[in-house]
Design a protein around this motif. Structure first.
Motif, PDB file in Angstrom:
ATOM      1  N   ILE A 123       9.145 -40.082  48.462  1.00 26.88           N
ATOM      2  CA  ILE A 123       8.628 -39.117  49.634  1.00 26.88           C
ATOM      3  C   ILE A 123       9.825 -38.529  50.421  1.00 26.88           C
ATOM      4  O   ILE A 123       9.844 -37.881  50.959  1.00 26.88           O
ATOM      5  CB  ILE A 123       7.845 -40.303  50.545  1.00 26.88           C
ATOM      6  N   SER A 155       0.623 -33.564  45.049  1.00 29.65           N
ATOM      7  CA  SER A 155       1.993 -33.187  45.561  1.00 29.65           C
ATOM      8  C   SER A 155       2.717 -32.517  44.639  1.00 29.65           C
ATOM      9  O   SER A 155       3.299 -31.219  44.599  1.00 29.65           O
ATOM     10  CB  SER A 155       2.760 -34.177  46.215  1.00 29.65           C
ATOM     11  N   TYR A 169       8.104 -35.652  42.081  1.00 29.93           N
ATOM     12  CA  TYR A 169       6.600 -36.206  42.307  1.00 29.93           C
ATOM     13  C   TYR A 169       6.048 -36.650  41.050  1.00 29.93           C
ATOM     14  O   TYR A 169       5.193 -37.468  40.984  1.00 29.93           O
ATOM     15  CB  TYR A 169       5.862 -35.238  43.056  1.00 29.93           C
ATOM     16  N   THR A 184       0.437 -38.498  44.396  1.00 33.34           N
ATOM     17  CA  THR A 184       1.634 -37.902  43.529  1.00 33.34           C
ATOM     18  C   THR A 184       1.306 -36.686  42.851  1.00 33.34           C
ATOM     19  O   THR A 184       1.899 -35.884  42.823  1.00 33.34           O
ATOM     20  CB  THR A 184       2.366 -39.015  43.051  1.00 33.34           C
ATOM     21  N   MET A 244       1.966 -42.574  52.044  1.00 33.02           N
ATOM     22  CA  MET A 244       3.232 -42.633  52.637  1.00 33.02           C
ATOM     23  C   MET A 244       3.313 -43.816  53.579  1.00 33.02           C
ATOM     24  O   MET A 244       4.453 -44.606  53.778  1.00 33.02           O
ATOM     25  CB  MET A 244       3.427 -41.508  53.726  1.00 33.02           C
ATOM     26  N   THR A 261       1.175 -36.479  49.831  1.00 32.67           N
ATOM     27  CA  THR A 261       2.132 -37.472  50.243  1.00 32.67           C
ATOM     28  C   THR A 261       1.398 -38.291  51.493  1.00 32.67           C
ATOM     29  O   THR A 261       1.682 -39.906  51.314  1.00 32.67           O
ATOM     30  CB  THR A 261       3.500 -36.696  50.821  1.00 32.67           C
TER      31      THR A 261
END
Length: 496
Positions: free
Chosen positions: A272, A337, A465, A334, A371, A367
């Motif tokens: 991240i 992203s 990612y 993931t 997160m 994300t």
């Protein structure tokens, strides 16, 4: 400790206000920097207003986390909030840049204590299954501050003066402190009566050296100093590892790294920091140059990214708390992203601005899906005596990865643009305003250069990612427990 529903709601509201105050303080200052530098007459020290804040907040995370385990998170939280209000007052009265930077360093330390103890307090009063929802609510303070902060800072600076950017924290902070004294329960510490002083000092000095080295490595005049600091940091971390192996109560409990869930979550936290935070820092520059937008319009893409992050963060927290299942969200997040950043790398020059806005919103959603979930997972996998330390370590990994990622992307961007620019243009003096005033041929050339430089950057971040997918798949399956921390057996040897 089990709280009544009313007391818990009041606590969450209190922590959200305080967390927003701490997060806003970092973003609200950005638009007033030029005014501050002009009035205090120290333009060459301008960057240290932000660097001093970030550096002090980062290096103190493990120390504050372990301190919360030793004396109790409530004491550290209240002390940090009082210190934050006092430092904000001092910032507004700063007669010189040196005074302001010193006050900002204190602000950074206290802000780190506020954010970290908010997460630790929630972990101490909720069950693992409840935790993702409340972590998501508190974590929403950060993306909201990213969107609101620069605009609010500009308005305050224009109408009240830059001092009020800091002084506004005082009345809000006093209200937040009153709420905290009522809502935050007395949580015992004493997990490790002996504090790891040697480890704290060596780690802090080593991390300061590393962050300074990363900050300076892109400047030719400071390259030698950067290399020296890299060497100092490397030697310091070796000494720190030796100290931590022998310490009775290490500030970073190395034994927790044997836990598969914690190790995977630390990897996700690093991704991240390196993947998203490093990207958003340079998106406005990219769109001003490659898409020839104004500074205001260039901010729409980061805002779309942050809004996607905010929505996914709240939705994931609700869904995980409802079902107890957590593993699909980091995997999906993931992958989303990585796919979004791959699309950004492949976008042709001249694509309509709404296209990258949608793509980066998808990156933000991916994300946001994990997160704050990673904090709930590491806390559910650590013993109660190490909640502060493991939460601090997760934050630290993200911060360091963000610092390193931002430095690397900035270095690649600066070198790439300078290498491709024609001899008639100087990279050191190239501004969006100058490009927009140039001939159409020059604008086309600069736009293509920025597109060609950013494409491999987006591709590399997509690969970062993609590594996150591996970390997410490594998470063990199962459901989060409904039991409160007081009744949950010590999970040091268990997975979530």
């Amino acid at each position: 400790m089990t709280l009544s529903p009313l007391r818990l709601r009041l606590l969450v509201a209190s922590l959200l206000v305080v967390s927003f105050l701490g997060a806003l303080d970092h973003t609200v200052v950005s638009t007033s920097l030029a005014t501050i530098a002009g009035e205090l007459g120290a333009l060459e020290q301008l960057s240290w207003i932000m660097v001093g804040y970030t550096l002090s907040a980062t290096v103190m995370l493990p120390v504050l986390g372990k301190l919360g385990d030793v004396i109790g998170p409530r004491r550290v939280f209240v002390a940090s909030l009082v210190l934050f209000v006092a430092a904000s007052l001092a910032c507004g009265f700063a007669p010189s840049m040196g005074w302001l930077i010193a006050a900002r360093v204190v602000q950074g330390v206290s802000s780190a204590g506020i954010q970290l103890m908010s997460q630790t307090i929630i972990a101490r009063v909720t069950s693992p299954r409840e935790r993702p929802r409340y972590m998501a609510i508190i974590g929403a303070a950060f993306p909201i501050a990213i969107v609101v902060g620069p605009v609010l800072g500009g308005l305050i600076t224009d109408f009240w003066g830059w001092q009020w950017v800091f002084w506004i924290n005082v009345p809000v902070g006093i209200v937040a402190l009153t709420l905290a004294l009522i809502a935050v329960p007395h949580l015992p510490g004493g997990a490790h009566p002996r504090f790891d002083v040697a480890g704290s000092v060596v780690f802090t000095l080593s991390l300061v050296a590393l962050v300074l080295a990363v900050t300076w490595v892109g400047e030719e005049t400071l390259l030698l100093s950067a290399l020296v600091h890299f060497a100092v940091a490397a030697a310091g971390f070796v000494v720190f590892f030796v100290i931590e192996v022998r310490a009775d109560a290490p500030i970073i409990p190395l034994h927790l790294l044997r836990n598969r869930t914690i190790l995977a979550c630390l990897g996700l936290s690093a991704i991240i920091g390196a993947g998203l935070f490093a990207t958003t820092s340079y998106l406005p520059t990219y769109f001003q140059m490659a898409y020839r937008t104004s500074a205001t319009v260039s901010g729409l893409v980061p805002i779309a990214t942050v809004l996607g992050m905010l929505v996914a963060n709240l939705l994931t927290g609700y869904l995980v708390s409802r079902s107890g299942r957590y593993r699909p969200y980091p995997i999906i997040g993931t992958a989303l992203s990585a796919g979004g950043l791959l699309v950004m790398a492949l976008l042709p020059p001249g694509a309509p601005l709404w296209v990258p806005m949608i793509v980066m919103a998808v990156v933000g959603m991916g994300t946001g899906g994990f997160m704050n979930l990673v904090f709930a997972l590491v806390q559910s996998s650590a013993p109660a005596s190490d909640l502060g330390a493991v939460t601090a370590t997760t934050n630290l990994v993200r911060q360091v990865a963000s610092t390193l990622g931002t430095a690397v992307v900035g270095g690649v961007l600066g070198f790439g643009v300078a290498a491709l620019l024609p001899s008639t243009l100087d990279a050191a003096t190239l501004t969006p305003k100058a490009v927009h005033a140039a001939s159409p041929e020059v604008q086309d050339a600069v736009a293509l250069i920025y597109h060609d430089v950013f494409s491999p950057i987006f591709l590399a971040l997509a690969a970062v990612y993609a590594l996150g997918i591996v970390a997410a798949v490594a998470l063990p399956g199962g459901r989060l427990s409904d039991e409160t921390p007081a009744t949950v057996p010590d999970p040091q040897t268990q997975s979530v």
